[in-house]
Design a protein around this motif. Structure first.
Motif, PDB file in Angstrom:
ATOM      1  N   MET A  26      33.999  -4.988  -6.129  1.00  0.00           N
ATOM      2  CA  MET A  26      32.881  -4.065  -5.932  1.00  0.00           C
ATOM      3  C   MET A  26      31.737  -4.380  -6.886  1.00  0.00           C
ATOM      4  N   LEU A  27      32.084  -4.667  -8.148  1.00  0.00           N
ATOM      5  CA  LEU A  27      31.028  -5.009  -9.118  1.00  0.00           C
ATOM      6  C   LEU A  27      30.274  -6.259  -8.686  1.00  0.00           C
ATOM      7  N   GLN A  28      31.016  -7.247  -8.188  1.00  0.00           N
ATOM      8  CA  GLN A  28      30.365  -8.477  -7.729  1.00  0.00           C
ATOM      9  C   GLN A  28      29.508  -8.218  -6.491  1.00  0.00           C
ATOM     10  N   ALA A  29      29.998  -7.358  -5.592  1.00  0.00           N
ATOM     11  CA  ALA A  29      29.248  -7.052  -4.374  1.00  0.00           C
ATOM     12  C   ALA A  29      27.949  -6.320  -4.695  1.00  0.00           C
ATOM     13  N   ILE A  30      28.021  -5.371  -5.642  1.00  0.00           N
ATOM     14  CA  ILE A  30      26.816  -4.631  -6.048  1.00  0.00           C
ATOM     15  C   ILE A  30      25.777  -5.591  -6.622  1.00  0.00           C
ATOM     16  N   ALA A  31      26.242  -6.504  -7.507  1.00  0.00           N
ATOM     17  CA  ALA A  31      25.312  -7.467  -8.109  1.00  0.00           C
ATOM     18  C   ALA A  31      24.710  -8.386  -7.053  1.00  0.00           C
ATOM     19  N   ALA A  32      25.549  -8.856  -6.115  1.00  0.00           N
ATOM     20  CA  ALA A  32      25.060  -9.781  -5.076  1.00  0.00           C
ATOM     21  C   ALA A  32      24.078  -9.103  -4.140  1.00  0.00           C
ATOM     22  N   GLU A  62      20.764  -8.671  -5.916  1.00  0.00           N
ATOM     23  CA  GLU A  62      20.060  -9.953  -6.037  1.00  0.00           C
ATOM     24  C   GLU A  62      19.422 -10.351  -4.713  1.00  0.00           C
ATOM     25  N   ALA A  63      20.123 -10.055  -3.605  1.00  0.00           N
ATOM     26  CA  ALA A  63      19.598 -10.391  -2.283  1.00  0.00           C
ATOM     27  C   ALA A  63      18.702  -9.293  -1.722  1.00  0.00           C
ATOM     28  N   ASN A  64      18.546  -8.213  -2.468  1.00  0.00           N
ATOM     29  CA  ASN A  64      17.738  -7.060  -2.029  1.00  0.00           C
ATOM     30  C   ASN A  64      18.214  -6.551  -0.665  1.00  0.00           C
ATOM     31  N   SER A  65      19.554  -6.447  -0.521  1.00  0.00           N
ATOM     32  CA  SER A  65      20.130  -6.005   0.736  1.00  0.00           C
ATOM     33  C   SER A  65      20.958  -4.750   0.529  1.00  0.00           C
ATOM     34  N   ASN A  66      21.366  -4.129   1.643  1.00  0.00           N
ATOM     35  CA  ASN A  66      22.160  -2.911   1.608  1.00  0.00           C
ATOM     36  C   ASN A  66      23.597  -3.244   1.208  1.00  0.00           C
ATOM     37  N   LEU A  67      24.193  -2.430   0.320  1.00  0.00           N
ATOM     38  CA  LEU A  67      25.547  -2.689  -0.160  1.00  0.00           C
ATOM     39  C   LEU A  67      26.566  -2.651   0.974  1.00  0.00           C
ATOM     40  N   VAL A  68      26.458  -1.643   1.846  1.00  0.00           N
ATOM     41  CA  VAL A  68      27.415  -1.526   2.945  1.00  0.00           C
ATOM     42  C   VAL A  68      27.317  -2.747   3.857  1.00  0.00           C
ATOM     43  N   SER A  69      26.099  -3.176   4.185  1.00  0.00           N
ATOM     44  CA  SER A  69      25.924  -4.360   5.037  1.00  0.00           C
ATOM     45  C   SER A  69      26.523  -5.597   4.382  1.00  0.00           C
ATOM     46  N   HIS A  70      26.372  -5.687   3.061  1.00  0.00           N
ATOM     47  CA  HIS A  70      26.932  -6.827   2.335  1.00  0.00           C
ATOM     48  C   HIS A  70      28.458  -6.819   2.416  1.00  0.00           C
ATOM     49  N   LEU A  71      29.063  -5.653   2.228  1.00  0.00           N
ATOM     50  CA  LEU A  71      30.524  -5.549   2.281  1.00  0.00           C
ATOM     51  C   LEU A  71      31.056  -5.917   3.661  1.00  0.00           C
TER      52      LEU A  71
END
Length: 580
Positions: free
Chosen positions: A34-40, A43-52
């Motif tokens: 989760m910590l890595q996903a939040i940082a990524a 950095e990509a200026n994207s939504n956390l849920v979409s990233h997950l």
């Protein structure tokens, strides 16, 4: 070093509140991930849920359920609703694309909006500011939200106003003849005194695009006038305007196509470019033909996006796709695509060209005419009237340091011989022929006069194809057939023992006669050493087909039955487009 890192990790852990903390507690994501996903995502200026979801870290449905429970927000399945475009248009397409949200329902001054992350307060505030309405969030699955937002934006882009004079704004459409914009401003002005005809033709063109048609037929008869669309290979009537308007409709289309309005005795060919949004333009290839009661006009819709679908969207079986990709990766040789008109040969060729279209590759094509504009590819329209034939274009290409050459169609011996010599001298050549299957393609080249040894040493792959309509997933129903009937159709006992399920078309408001879209059926035959020997020994198409079957090549019938076996299309459709 250790002292500096510890506070940073502690701060990150303190930030794990709300939805991230809930997902960790429910065991959907571990803390480090989760910590890595939040940082990524930051950095990509994207939504956390979409990233997950997009990275496969967590399931979209499980995230939606957790978010709804954590924040007490209603949960909705997007597949159960049809978006109301009047409500969708309350929010600008820029905001829809930026925040990936979907307006669902309006109740007075309240607007219910689908979101995948209810903690995204910034997006809700922007919608409030734009609409001046109270916005309430409804949680949905992120992957379904992404799809429905994309479709809604596309629909808003291509939506055509009604035909009422007060509602239509002709300035919204940018229409020109072909790619020449020099006289763009003059198009439409010639007919400005007959604005209803202009609006009517514009609406027909846009309706055809929205319905996914491939061709539009404008047909004059003695006592009627008919406009038909070819959708998924089948003609369907769209409108029947008064026959008195036939001449005006014809004149309007010819003005848009840069054709001679006064000439009605001979066929003419032209082109229309219609820019329907900032990011999308559609070309129409127009052909006129004088008939007993006026000019019949057929407009072929050329959508550049069809060549950008990617090879996975075309319907190749995995082993067929590998053969095509292997042939494309070779530095030389010839790839032939064969089939009747309208079988998707051009899309198959352009998909291959798109894969090869790189900075280090020089690609030249000779076409009649070039249907799809592909940036990075040098495209030439052959023009026999001025002496520019396929053979002439090929000769010019060979002096232009080419890596890849595409010939629209091999029609004569001269073109075939030059193309084969190009394939033998270190170039990759792609072209088409009109034959019924892959083995007949080789004998067709021999019938044209090409030497057998030249064919055996130059042709590397042949793809025969058809297009079959895909069943509509919303209304298809299961059909049970006895084993004897299935065996007679061509299925194997292994297919029957596997418990396959066949479906038939029904029809609903989401499709055309039970079908929606089309998929390819392919026979992909590599010219192996064994097949090459048959050609050199003077073997016929039957001998080649027998050897191909021994090598595991599926014929068109077998490939079609596989599409029916997995539920993509119906057995009736396969029986229409293939033979036993």
């Amino acid at each position: 070093m250790i002292d500096n890192a510890a506070p940073a990790l502690s701060t990150a852990r303190v930030a794990l509140q709300g939805l991230p903390q809930r997902l960790i507690q429910d065991g959907l994501v571990d803390e480090q991930t989760m910590l890595q996903a939040i940082a990524a995502s930051k950095e990509a200026n994207s939504n956390l849920v979409s990233h997950l979801v997009s990275n496969g870290i967590a399931d979209a449905r499980e995230i939606a359920i957790a978010a709804a429970q954590e924040f007490g927000v209603p949960l909705l399945d997007l597949e159960s609703i049809v978006p109301d475009m009047d409500v969708v248009k309350l929010v600008s397409d820029k905001l829809l694309q930026k925040h990936r949200v979907m307006p669902l329902v309006r109740r007075g001054k309240r607007l219910f909006v689908a979101v995948s992350d209810p903690t995204s307060l910034h997006s809700i505030d922007e919608i409030k500011f734009q609409t001046g309405m109270s916005v309430e969030a409804v949680v949905v699955e992120d992957d379904k939200l992404q799809q429905i937002v994309g479709r809604a934006i596309e629909q808003v882009d291509t939506q055509m106003p009604g035909l009422a004079d007060d509602d239509l704004d002709l300035e919204n459409l940018d229409v020109s003849g072909g790619d020449d914009d020099a006289e763009k401003d003059n198009v439409g002005r010639d007919d400005v005194e007959d604005a209803p005809i202009v609006r009517f033709v514009n609406k027909v063109l846009l309706d055809a695009i929205k319905k996914g048609a491939s061709d539009i037929h404008f047909e004059p008869y003695e006592k009627m006038y008919r406009i038909r669309l070819r959708i998924d290979g089948m003609l369907k009537e769209l409108a029947s305007p008064p026959v008195q308007l036939a001449v005006k409709i014809s004149a309007r289309i010819k003005v848009m196509s840069r054709l001679d309005i006064a000439e009605r005795r001979v066929p003419q060919d032209g082109r229309i470019k219609m820019r329907i949004s900032k990011n999308r333009a559609i070309d129409f290839r127009v052909s006129t033909c004088p008939t007993l009661f006026g000019e019949k006009i057929v407009a072929r819709i050329l959508d550049p996006s069809s060549a950008m679908l990617g090879i996975d969207a075309l319907g190749y079986e995995p082993f067929q796709k590998k053969l095509y990709m292997d042939a494309l990766s070779r530095p030389h040789g010839m790839i032939l695509v064969t089939g009747p008109t309208g079988s998707g040969k051009t899309v198959s060729l352009y998909t291959g060209l798109n894969i090869l279209n790189k900075e280090d590759t020089n690609i030249s094509t000779a076409e009649d005419p070039a249907e799809i504009n592909l940036p990075g590819v040098n495209q030439v329209n052959v023009n026999p009237k001025v002496g520019l034939t396929f053979a002439g274009a090929l000769r010019a290409f060979l002096r232009q340091d080419p890596d890849v050459i595409m010939v629209g169609e091999i029609r004569d011996l001269e073109t075939a011989e030059i193309a084969i010599k190009a394939a033998q001298t270190g170039h990759l050549v792609l072209s088409t022929l009109h034959t019924n299957d892959a083995p007949k393609t080789l004998t067709r080249l021999i019938d044209m006069g090409v030497k057998p040894y030249a064919i055996a040493t130059s042709v590397s792959l042949i793809i025969a194809q058809r297009l079959a309509r895909k069943l509509c997933n919303a209304c298809k129903v299961r059909v049970d057939l006895p084993a004897e009937a299935l065996l007679k159709e061509g299925f194997t006992q292994a297919d029957i023992d596997s418990g396959m399920t066949l479906y038939k078309a029904v029809g609903c408001n989401q499709c055309t006669d039970g079908y929606k879209g089309r998929c390819g059926i392919y026979q992909v035959m590599e010219v192996t050493d064994a097949i090459g020997r048959i050609i050199l020994q003077g073997g016929n198409a039957v001998d080649i087909a027998d050897e191909a079957e021994k090598e595991g090549v599926w014929d068109l019938r077998r490939a079609g039955l596989e599409k029916a076996r997995v539920g993509i299309t119906s057995l009736d459709e396969i029986n229409q487009c293939t033979v036993e």
